[in-house]
Design a protein around this motif. Structure first.
Motif, mmCIF file in Angstrom:
data_model
loop_
_atom_site.group_PDB
_atom_site.id
_atom_site.type_symbol
_atom_site.label_atom_id
_atom_site.label_comp_id
_atom_site.label_asym_id
_atom_site.label_seq_id
_atom_site.Cartn_x
_atom_site.Cartn_y
_atom_site.Cartn_z
ATOM 1 N N THR A 17 0.848 -1.199 0.000
ATOM 2 C CA THR A 17 0.000 0.000 0.000
ATOM 3 C C THR A 17 0.884 1.249 0.000
ATOM 4 N N SER A 18 0.449 2.284 -0.713
ATOM 5 C CA SER A 18 1.275 3.491 -0.765
ATOM 6 C C SER A 18 1.239 4.207 0.586
ATOM 7 N N ALA A 19 2.363 4.814 0.930
ATOM 8 C CA ALA A 19 2.463 5.540 2.197
ATOM 9 C C ALA A 19 1.442 6.674 2.247
ATOM 10 N N MET A 20 1.156 7.250 1.101
ATOM 11 C CA MET A 20 0.180 8.338 1.061
ATOM 12 C C MET A 20 -1.220 7.826 1.402
ATOM 13 N N ASP A 21 -1.570 6.662 0.871
ATOM 14 C CA ASP A 21 -2.882 6.097 1.203
ATOM 15 C C ASP A 21 -2.962 5.771 2.699
ATOM 16 N N ALA A 22 -1.871 5.275 3.262
ATOM 17 C CA ALA A 22 -1.852 4.978 4.694
ATOM 18 C C ALA A 22 -2.045 6.268 5.494
ATOM 19 N N ALA A 23 -1.369 7.321 5.079
ATOM 20 C CA ALA A 23 -1.499 8.602 5.782
ATOM 21 C C ALA A 23 -2.932 9.117 5.690
ATOM 22 N N ARG A 24 -3.548 8.935 4.525
ATOM 23 C CA ARG A 24 -4.936 9.398 4.367
ATOM 24 C C ARG A 24 -5.880 8.627 5.283
ATOM 25 N N LEU A 25 -5.673 7.319 5.383
ATOM 26 C CA LEU A 25 -6.515 6.509 6.280
ATOM 27 C C LEU A 25 -6.376 6.997 7.721
ATOM 28 N N LEU A 26 -5.145 7.262 8.110
ATOM 29 C CA LEU A 26 -4.905 7.749 9.480
ATOM 30 C C LEU A 26 -5.581 9.091 9.704
ATOM 31 N N ALA A 27 -5.519 9.942 8.698
ATOM 32 C CA ALA A 27 -6.094 11.280 8.845
ATOM 33 C C ALA A 27 -7.612 11.226 8.890
ATOM 34 N N GLU A 28 -8.190 10.322 8.116
ATOM 35 C CA GLU A 28 -9.650 10.288 8.028
ATOM 36 C C GLU A 28 -10.306 9.626 9.227
ATOM 37 N N HIS A 29 -9.651 8.582 9.756
ATOM 38 C CA HIS A 29 -10.363 7.745 10.724
ATOM 39 C C HIS A 29 -9.921 7.920 12.174
ATOM 40 N N ARG A 30 -8.954 8.746 12.444
ATOM 41 C CA ARG A 30 -8.492 8.922 13.807
ATOM 42 C C ARG A 30 -8.189 7.569 14.469
ATOM 43 N N LEU A 31 -7.261 6.850 13.841
ATOM 44 C CA LEU A 31 -6.911 5.513 14.303
ATOM 45 C C LEU A 31 -5.583 5.541 15.045
ATOM 46 N N PRO A 32 -5.392 4.642 16.016
ATOM 47 C CA PRO A 32 -4.110 4.580 16.712
ATOM 48 C C PRO A 32 -3.015 4.001 15.826
ATOM 49 N N GLY A 33 -3.419 3.315 14.774
ATOM 50 C CA GLY A 33 -2.455 2.708 13.860
ATOM 51 C C GLY A 33 -3.226 1.939 12.817
ATOM 52 N N LEU A 34 -2.507 1.362 11.880
ATOM 53 C CA LEU A 34 -3.165 0.589 10.823
ATOM 54 C C LEU A 34 -2.693 -0.856 10.897
#
Lengths: 148, 148
Positions: A17-34
């Motif tokens: 998975t692209s690092a940018m997509d991971a960053a977007r997931l983190l930004a959107e969902h307020r997650l402690p991690g993926l």
């Protein structure tokens, strides 16, 4: 109450998975991690949110935050661009974080013990084939056990 | 964009706050941790969410989660009760986690560098007197820097 009752859908990523997509997931969902899953859908490790920053922020700025001050605003806004073309594989820490894994019929106390031992606010729940069917968050666990 | 623009209200606790109140805050707000402030309102450390569990879960269950399985459901549901009468002071890890602290005019890159270096998804923002005026979360930071 068992793991299956507490588990909820949780976003997963792959090593590719692209690092940018991971960053977007983190930004959107307020997650402690993926949660990183392999090709079979089995959970492998957790990508802590701050690891994405470690890839995006220049090394000199991490070692001495004061140096980050001399970089002007325009440059500061550019750091997201450095994520382009990088993958989750490059974001993972050298010492991968242990992601606790539970079976659907594990008890609340078992899940709490895993979280406490691994200091992980997330536990992946897998089926008999090891595929992830959801995750229990610290919040879900606390909501289940705290008196109303 | 500066720390003051990214900072938002963030729940704080004191060393004397009850462990149960801390657990409730974690359950309600889906926070990565709670910021512990001193009598003057200055941020001192972060209480990671899983530390509350370390106090609540019996030691034998943390060392060997399999042992937690033999405890029946009724007991499992009781663990929240063990938090009664305990305080945040008792929940803190022996090695306190470093909570990065920013000034209101720190840049986005400075904040990102602090988060990356301390592996903290939270940065406290303080005024000239050291009192906390808010916190920047990893999510707020990523939302500010990621391309729309």
């Amino acid at each position: 109450m068992r793991a299956r009752d507490l588990a909820a859908d949780f976003p997963t990523i792959a090593l590719g998975t692209s690092a940018m997509d991971a960053a977007r997931l983190l930004a959107e969902h307020r997650l402690p991690g993926l949660i990183v899953v392999d090709d079979r859908g089995a959970p492998r490790t957790i990508l802590p949110g701050t690891q994405v920053l470690r890839l995006a922020v220049p090394g000199y700025a991490q070692e001495d935050p004061a140096l980050a001050r001399v970089v002007d605003e325009a440059h500061a806004d550019e750091f997201a661009r450095t994520l382009n073309g990088r993958t989750v594989r490059e974001c993972l820490p050298e010492q991968p974080r242990e992601l606790p894994v539970a079976a659907p019929d594990d008890t609340v106390l078992e899940i709490a013990a895993m979280m406490a031992r691994c200091r992980s606010p997330l536990v992946a729940v897998v089926d008999d084939d090891g595929r992830m069917i959801g995750a229990v968050t610290l919040q879900a666990l606390l909501n289940a056990v705290l008196p109303a």
